[in-house]
Design a protein around this motif. Structure first.
Motif, short mmCIF file in Angstrom:
data_model
loop_
_atom_site.label_atom_id
_atom_site.label_comp_id
_atom_site.label_asym_id
_atom_site.label_seq_id
_atom_site.Cartn_x
_atom_site.Cartn_y
_atom_site.Cartn_z
N ALA A 112 0.81 -1.22 0.00
CA ALA A 112 0.00 0.00 0.00
C ALA A 112 0.85 1.27 0.00
N LEU A 113 2.17 1.14 0.05
CA LEU A 113 3.03 2.32 0.15
C LEU A 113 2.85 3.28 -1.02
N LYS A 114 2.83 2.77 -2.25
CA LYS A 114 2.66 3.66 -3.41
C LYS A 114 1.34 4.39 -3.35
N VAL A 115 0.31 3.68 -2.93
CA VAL A 115 -1.01 4.31 -2.84
C VAL A 115 -1.02 5.36 -1.74
N ARG A 116 -0.42 5.04 -0.58
CA ARG A 116 -0.35 6.04 0.50
C ARG A 116 0.41 7.27 0.04
N ASP A 117 1.47 7.06 -0.73
CA ASP A 117 2.24 8.20 -1.25
C ASP A 117 1.45 9.03 -2.25
N LEU A 118 0.43 8.46 -2.84
CA LEU A 118 -0.46 9.17 -3.76
C LEU A 118 -1.59 9.87 -2.99
N VAL A 119 -2.15 9.19 -2.00
CA VAL A 119 -3.33 9.70 -1.30
C VAL A 119 -3.02 10.89 -0.40
N TRP A 120 -1.98 10.80 0.42
CA TRP A 120 -1.74 11.88 1.39
C TRP A 120 -1.52 13.23 0.71
N PRO A 121 -0.78 13.33 -0.38
CA PRO A 121 -0.69 14.63 -1.07
C PRO A 121 -2.04 15.08 -1.64
N ARG A 122 -2.87 14.14 -2.09
CA ARG A 122 -4.21 14.52 -2.56
C ARG A 122 -5.03 15.14 -1.43
N ILE A 123 -4.96 14.51 -0.25
CA ILE A 123 -5.70 15.03 0.90
C ILE A 123 -5.17 16.41 1.29
N SER A 124 -3.86 16.55 1.34
CA SER A 124 -3.26 17.84 1.70
C SER A 124 -3.66 18.93 0.71
N ALA A 125 -3.56 18.63 -0.58
CA ALA A 125 -3.92 19.61 -1.61
C ALA A 125 -5.40 19.98 -1.51
N PHE A 126 -6.25 19.00 -1.23
CA PHE A 126 -7.68 19.24 -1.08
C PHE A 126 -7.94 20.24 0.05
N PHE A 127 -7.31 20.01 1.20
CA PHE A 127 -7.51 20.94 2.32
C PHE A 127 -6.93 22.31 2.00
N ILE A 128 -5.77 22.37 1.39
CA ILE A 128 -5.18 23.66 1.03
C ILE A 128 -6.10 24.41 0.07
N ASN A 129 -6.61 23.71 -0.94
CA ASN A 129 -7.49 24.36 -1.92
C ASN A 129 -8.80 24.84 -1.32
N ASN A 130 -9.31 24.12 -0.34
CA ASN A 130 -10.61 24.46 0.23
C ASN A 130 -10.55 25.28 1.51
N LEU A 131 -9.41 25.27 2.17
CA LEU A 131 -9.28 26.01 3.41
C LEU A 131 -8.32 27.18 3.30
N GLY A 132 -7.51 27.17 2.24
CA GLY A 132 -6.49 28.19 2.11
C GLY A 132 -5.25 27.79 2.89
N GLY A 133 -4.24 28.60 2.79
CA GLY A 133 -3.02 28.31 3.54
C GLY A 133 -1.84 28.11 2.62
N ASP A 134 -0.77 27.62 3.19
CA ASP A 134 0.48 27.42 2.49
C ASP A 134 0.31 26.34 1.42
N THR A 135 0.69 26.65 0.21
CA THR A 135 0.52 25.69 -0.88
C THR A 135 1.68 24.71 -0.98
N LYS A 136 2.70 24.89 -0.14
CA LYS A 136 3.82 23.96 -0.13
C LYS A 136 3.46 22.77 0.75
N VAL A 137 3.43 21.58 0.13
CA VAL A 137 3.12 20.36 0.86
C VAL A 137 4.39 19.54 0.98
N ASP A 138 4.81 19.26 2.21
CA ASP A 138 6.02 18.46 2.42
C ASP A 138 5.70 17.00 2.34
#
Length: 146
Positions: free
Chosen positions: A120-146
């Motif tokens: 599941a590692l590849k999928v986790r590496d895909l999902v967490w940035p999607r979740i982060s970008a979703f929150f950034i896009n909908n809540l605002g904030g720093d667009t840099k995702v580590d």
């Protein structure tokens, strides 16, 4: 599963009572319709979901429940409603703990000869940035995702 119901129900209750939830993410499923009706949440709240195609928890997070969730979220959506599906994943694929890996093996969400954590590692590496970008896009904030 009661904790997951609680989290989804709390998001729903905040939306209904306070109209303050701008974005919500569900991983693995949804509460049954008799606990709350998800159709109204996307009138005020952007929702993103992540579900495994090999999930076998009927009525909660299996593929048929994912279909219902997606339909219900999009039916009255004024805000973003997007569901991502991961066909080769079962329940709890974002959980990288040893206990989760053991459970994924027991439930046959991965081949017996496969290490569930690495599967599941590849999928986790895909999902967490999607979740982060979703929150950034909908809540605002720093667009840099580590």
């Amino acid at each position: 599963m009661s904790k997951i119901y609680l989290y989804l129900n709390l998001a729903f209750l905040f939306v209904e009572a306070l109209n303050t939830v701008k974005a919500a993410v569900t991983c693995y499923g949804t509460s049954p319709a008799d606990l709350f009706d998800v159709r109204s949440i996307t009138r005020q709240t952007a929702v993103q979901g992540h579900l495994g195609g090999k999930d076998t928890i009927c009525g909660f997070s299996d593929p048929a429940a994912a279909d219902v969730l997606e339909f219900n979220l999009e039916e009255n959506a004024l805000k973003t409603a997007e569901i991502f599906r991961y066909p080769d994943q079962g329940h709890a694929f974002l959980n990288g703990t040893d206990r989760s890996a053991q459970k994924r093996n027991e439930l046959r969400f991965v081949n017996k000869d496969t290490d569930p954590k690495s599967a599941a590692l590849k999928v986790r590496d895909l999902v967490w940035p999607r979740i982060s970008a979703f929150f950034i896009n909908n809540l605002g904030g720093d667009t840099k995702v580590d």
